[in-house]
Design a protein around this motif. Structure first.
Motif, PDB file in Angstrom:
ATOM      1  N   ALA A 260       0.336  -1.233  -5.918  1.00  0.00           N
ATOM      2  CA  ALA A 260      -0.403  -0.914  -4.848  1.00  0.00           C
ATOM      3  C   ALA A 260      -1.703  -1.645  -5.538  1.00  0.00           C
ATOM      4  N   ARG A 261      -2.202  -2.509  -4.768  1.00  0.00           N
ATOM      5  CA  ARG A 261      -3.745  -3.252  -4.690  1.00  0.00           C
ATOM      6  C   ARG A 261      -4.650  -3.997  -3.509  1.00  0.00           C
TER       7      ARG A 261
ATOM      8  N   TRP B  58       0.710  -1.371  -0.204  1.00  0.00           N
ATOM      9  CA  TRP B  58       0.317  -0.193  -0.136  1.00  0.00           C
ATOM     10  C   TRP B  58       0.929   1.435  -0.111  1.00  0.00           C
ATOM     11  N   SER B  59       2.250   0.898   0.851  1.00  0.00           N
ATOM     12  CA  SER B  59       2.916   2.333   0.736  1.00  0.00           C
ATOM     13  C   SER B  59       3.121   2.706  -0.796  1.00  0.00           C
ATOM     14  N   SER B  60       3.789   1.871  -1.813  1.00  0.00           N
ATOM     15  CA  SER B  60       4.175   1.439  -2.972  1.00  0.00           C
ATOM     16  C   SER B  60       2.690   2.819  -3.910  1.00  0.00           C
ATOM     17  N   GLY B  61       1.643   2.713  -3.099  1.00  0.00           N
ATOM     18  CA  GLY B  61       0.757   3.059  -4.713  1.00  0.00           C
ATOM     19  C   GLY B  61       0.663   4.701  -3.944  1.00  0.00           C
ATOM     20  N   VAL B  62       1.582   5.688  -2.935  1.00  0.00           N
ATOM     21  CA  VAL B  62       1.150   6.442  -2.575  1.00  0.00           C
ATOM     22  C   VAL B  62       1.882   7.542  -3.056  1.00  0.00           C
TER      23      VAL B  62
ATOM     24  N   TYR C 113      -2.947   6.709   0.560  1.00  0.00           N
ATOM     25  CA  TYR C 113      -1.967   7.315   2.331  1.00  0.00           C
ATOM     26  C   TYR C 113      -2.876   7.685   2.827  1.00  0.00           C
ATOM     27  N   ALA C 114      -4.420   7.617   2.210  1.00  0.00           N
ATOM     28  CA  ALA C 114      -5.492   7.833   3.679  1.00  0.00           C
ATOM     29  C   ALA C 114      -5.782   6.164   3.601  1.00  0.00           C
ATOM     30  N   ALA C 115      -6.124   5.124   2.720  1.00  0.00           N
ATOM     31  CA  ALA C 115      -6.880   4.135   3.006  1.00  0.00           C
ATOM     32  C   ALA C 115      -5.649   3.597   4.197  1.00  0.00           C
TER      33      ALA C 115
END
Length: 459
Positions: free
Chosen positions: A353-354, A184-188, A195-197
């Motif tokens: 990110a998925r 998830w950090s890779s999608g920031v 980041y909100a997620a």
């Protein structure tokens, strides 16, 4: 329409073809995934049988609803009312057969590197034949000589294997927490919504953990009793706080930039669950109030109603199935094994990110076979295996032992019933409490290991 599907299913059951659903509206499935699902189905089926064998309620329902039940048991030489087919000894024998099945396949598939190997064809197909072999192994356990000696020896073998599987399960949880945060950090950098997620999920996890501490502090402690509960709740809560602060400390952030609060949030929730489960498993304590002995430090919503006990038991069984199957299916992938090494740059730069990051990326190009009216199968192991076949079966072997020990309440199996899975036992209490500390130690090691051994963890 039905003929091609029947042919494909026949090839799956009696040949080396990969299994798939008959419905063509189902999404395509990878060969490696379909194979693991089938083995998981076999595992789950035997586990359900073991649970039924430990349930006097089910035995009574069968006796009351099956015509000529007693006569049928006598014809099968199963004793009066099939006594040899129920209880802890029957579970030991069935799990012995399942464990032998997976251990044999673990040895058989050593050093299988691609699906073109003849042993890989047996691993990925011939499901009807393997089902018959599994059933024969489970039935064979009832014909072992020297039953008392077998049960005594097999109990300690099961305990050893169960402890090893529990350790793998805890390692997998730590790996899962790191992988979730990294993905998830890779999608920031591409979308701030990630980041909100991250922030929202982290807040929810810590809310659950803090709420659990407050809940157990209110209902599982008492001024005049439950000293162990007070001590261990304080220790486990403090350790969760320490690892959370350690994860965001500057020295850790320097070596592991993706380290954040999501990982300690996952660990804290699991530790609080184990703590609650340990408190629920501890023998009940009583204090004298107004001349009457009163049970204290118990689940506040279990007011003695049988329905409440059934709800708690059902939830415990579901959690047991989920933990065992997830550990068996996920811990055997090479990606998960590599992640446990906690290298600083072990994740690829192209990480995408998925929301569903557990089941791999579907962007790879693999050969796809059209099965006519059925589900399409993607052959993803032409060049090499996605996971270690031998290790996969060995984890299921350990999982069989873990299920055997859990269903029979570890060392307190005498007169045990599946309906009392969550009732008091000191052995279960200490196993779960020790699991809390092992989990925290493993996670703490993944944080400080790059500082202790910097050369080992350099990219």
């Amino acid at each position: 329409m039905c003929t091609p599907c029947c042919i494909s299913q026949l090839a799956c059951c009696c040949g080396s073809a990969a299994c798939s659903c008959c419905c063509n509206c189902c999404p395509k499935i990878k060969q490696s995934t379909g194979t693991r699902i089938m083995y998981a189905f076999y595992f789950l089926l035997v586990t359900i049988i073991c649970v039924i064998m430990m349930s006097p309620t089910v035995e009574k329902e069968l006796r009351d609803n099956i015509p000529f039940y007693s006569e049928l048991c006598e014809r099968m030489n199963a004793g009066e009312n099939c006594k040899t087919l129920v209880g802890y000894s029957a579970v030991y024998k069935v799990c012995f057969g399942m464990a032998c099945f997976f251990l044999l396949f673990s040895i058989f598939t050593i050093r299988v590197n691609n699906s073109t190997d003849c042993r890989a064809a047996i691993h990925n197909g011939f499901w009807l034949i393997k089902f018959i072999v599994l059933a024969a192994c489970c039935a064979g356990g009832f014909f072992l000589p020297e039953e008392e000696t077998f049960l005594e020896v097999w109990r300690y073998v099961g305990a050893s294997g169960g402890f090893i599987f529990l350790l793998i399960q805890l390692m997998l949880l730590v790996e899962f927490a790191h992988r979730w945060n990294t993905n998830w950090s890779s999608g920031v950098k591409y979308n701030r919504l990630w980041y909100a997620a991250l922030a929202f999920v982290t807040l929810v996890l810590f809310s659950f953990a803090v709420g659990a501490v407050i809940f157990m502090g209110l209902f599982y402690t008492h001024p005049e009793a439950c000293l162990l509960n007070k001590i261990f709740l304080g220790i486990n809560g403090s350790l969760c706080l320490i690892v959370s602060l350690l994860a965001i400390s500057p020295c850790i952030q320097k070596l592991q930039p993706t380290s954040g609060l999501l990982q300690p949030g996952v660990i804290s929730v699991y530790v609080m669950y184990l703590t609650f489960s340990a408190f629920s498993s501890k023998p009940k304590e009583m204090v004298e109030k107004d001349g009457v002995n009163t049970t204290v430090c118990v689940f506040p919503f279990n007011s003695g109603l049988e329905s409440d006990k059934k709800i708690v038991t059902t939830m415990g069984t579901i959690i047991l199935f989920g933990c065992v199957l997830y550990s068996c299916l996920t811990s055997t992938t090479r990606r998960s094994s590599a992640a446990l090494r906690v290298c600083r740059n072990s994740e690829p730069e192209t990480e995408r990110a998925r929301c569903c990051f557990c089941f791999g990326d579907d962007t790879e190009d693999y050969d796809e076979e059209k099965t006519g009216s059925g589900q399409n199968v993607v052959y993803d192991e032409r060049e090499g295996t996605i996971y270690s076949y031998s290790y996969f079966h060995f984890v299921f072997f350990l999982g069989s032992l873990y299920v055997m020990m859990t269903v029979t309440n570890w060392f307190h199996y005498d007169d045990h019933k599946i309906e009392k899975l969550l009732e008091g036992s000191w052995s279960v209490f200490w196993i779960k409490m020790a699991s809390c500390w092992v989990c925290l130690i493993l996670y703490m090691w993944t944080l400080i290991a790059p500082m202790v051994c910097p050369q080992r963890f350099e990219a």
